[in-house]
Write a protein that holds these residues in place. Structure first.
Motif, short mmCIF file in Angstrom:
data_model
loop_
_atom_site.label_atom_id
_atom_site.label_comp_id
_atom_site.label_asym_id
_atom_site.label_seq_id
_atom_site.Cartn_x
_atom_site.Cartn_y
_atom_site.Cartn_z
N MET A 1 0.77 -0.94 0.07
CA MET A 1 0.01 -0.11 0.12
C MET A 1 0.58 1.56 0.17
N LEU A 2 1.76 1.68 0.92
CA LEU A 2 2.66 2.92 0.75
C LEU A 2 3.74 2.70 -0.18
N ALA A 3 4.10 1.23 -0.60
CA ALA A 3 5.14 1.79 -2.18
C ALA A 3 3.30 2.50 -3.72
N SER A 4 2.60 2.01 -2.95
CA SER A 4 1.71 2.08 -4.58
C SER A 4 1.13 4.04 -4.45
N THR A 5 0.90 4.26 -3.07
CA THR A 5 1.04 5.33 -2.61
C THR A 5 1.81 6.22 -3.17
N LEU A 6 2.96 6.07 -2.99
CA LEU A 6 4.25 6.63 -2.99
C LEU A 6 4.80 7.49 -4.55
N TYR A 7 4.26 5.17 -5.91
CA TYR A 7 4.67 5.59 -6.73
C TYR A 7 3.37 6.61 -7.67
N LYS A 8 1.89 6.55 -6.85
CA LYS A 8 1.26 7.41 -7.44
C LYS A 8 1.70 9.51 -7.12
N ALA A 44 9.96 -0.11 -0.82
CA ALA A 44 9.05 -0.39 -0.30
C ALA A 44 8.64 -2.12 -0.94
N ASN A 45 9.05 -1.49 -1.84
CA ASN A 45 8.07 -3.24 -3.06
C ASN A 45 9.61 -2.63 -3.66
N ALA A 46 10.01 -3.48 -3.79
CA ALA A 46 11.44 -3.84 -5.68
C ALA A 46 10.58 -3.98 -6.82
N LEU A 48 7.53 -3.57 -7.93
CA LEU A 48 6.21 -2.67 -8.84
C LEU A 48 6.85 -2.05 -9.85
N ALA A 49 6.45 -2.44 -10.78
CA ALA A 49 7.41 -1.82 -12.30
C ALA A 49 6.84 -1.08 -12.70
N PRO A 50 5.59 -0.38 -12.56
CA PRO A 50 5.30 1.18 -12.69
C PRO A 50 6.43 2.13 -12.51
N ALA A 51 6.76 2.21 -10.49
CA ALA A 51 7.56 2.85 -10.18
C ALA A 51 9.10 2.45 -10.78
N GLN A 52 9.74 1.15 -11.04
CA GLN A 52 11.02 0.89 -11.97
C GLN A 52 11.13 1.58 -13.11
N LEU A 53 9.81 1.18 -13.98
CA LEU A 53 10.25 2.41 -15.43
C LEU A 53 10.30 3.79 -14.98
N LEU A 54 9.26 4.34 -14.00
CA LEU A 54 9.39 5.70 -13.67
C LEU A 54 10.83 6.45 -13.63
N LEU A 55 11.24 5.55 -12.38
CA LEU A 55 12.48 5.86 -12.12
C LEU A 55 12.85 5.79 -13.14
N GLY A 56 13.73 4.85 -13.89
CA GLY A 56 14.68 4.82 -15.17
C GLY A 56 13.93 6.33 -16.20
N LYS A 57 12.94 6.63 -15.92
CA LYS A 57 12.71 7.68 -17.24
C LYS A 57 13.39 8.57 -16.44
#
Length: 160
Positions: A1-8, A44-46, A48-57
């Motif tokens: 939940m925390l990881a998803s919130t941070l990603y959003k 928090a959640n390694a 979480l593919a969308p977070a990895q992708l956005l971090l890469g961008k």
């Protein structure tokens, strides 16, 4: 939940900067905030593919660190194995973080196998061919990119 919130939160903050244009102090601050949120999200959640992708961008942008971009995009490529379209984009982006032309081409070729109608991947591969003095192959890719996206100004410019 925390990881998803941070990603959003990072996704919202970074919306206006992922295109890589118009950098100023406020953009740098938003970039840093988004990167911090994404780094916490992947901590928090390694997986979480969308977070990895956005971090890469974001790490590919002028404020970023190419080695961190490559690391995040390597993770995204692995995590997106079941999502060909997203994996194709991760591969395309990772190609731009590669310093070796053969690795760039391998990523772009793989990206185009997954998403053959990607004008961006064709244009990017054409640019790699230009750097390798393979003008005929480059022109073929630029023309194919224009066929897919007639409004792609960069492909038109590259094609001459």
């Amino acid at each position: 939940m925390l990881a998803s919130t941070l990603y959003k939160r990072a996704e919202v903050v970074s919306e206006s900067i992922v295109d890589g244009k118009n950098f100023d102090v406020q953009t740098a601050q938003r970039w840093q905030l988004a990167v911090n949120e994404l780094e916490e999200a992947v901590k928090a959640n390694a997986e979480l593919a969308p977070a990895q992708l956005l971090l890469g961008k974001l790490q590919l942008l002028p404020f970023g660190k190419p080695e961190k971009a490559k690391e995040a995009l390597d993770n995204a490529v692995k995590l997106l194995a079941e999502e060909p379209g997203e994996q194709a984009e991760a591969l395309r982006l990772r190609a731009s973080a590669q310093s070796d032309a053969e690795k760039k081409l391998a990523d772009l070729d793989r990206s185009l196998k997954l998403a053959p109608d990607s004008a961006k991947a064709l244009r990017d591969r054409g640019n790699v061919y230009v750097a390798q003095n393979k003008s005929e192959q480059a022109l073929d890719d630029f023309k194919a990119a224009i066929e897919i996206d007639p409004d792609d100004a960069a492909a038109h410019e590259s094609a001459g």
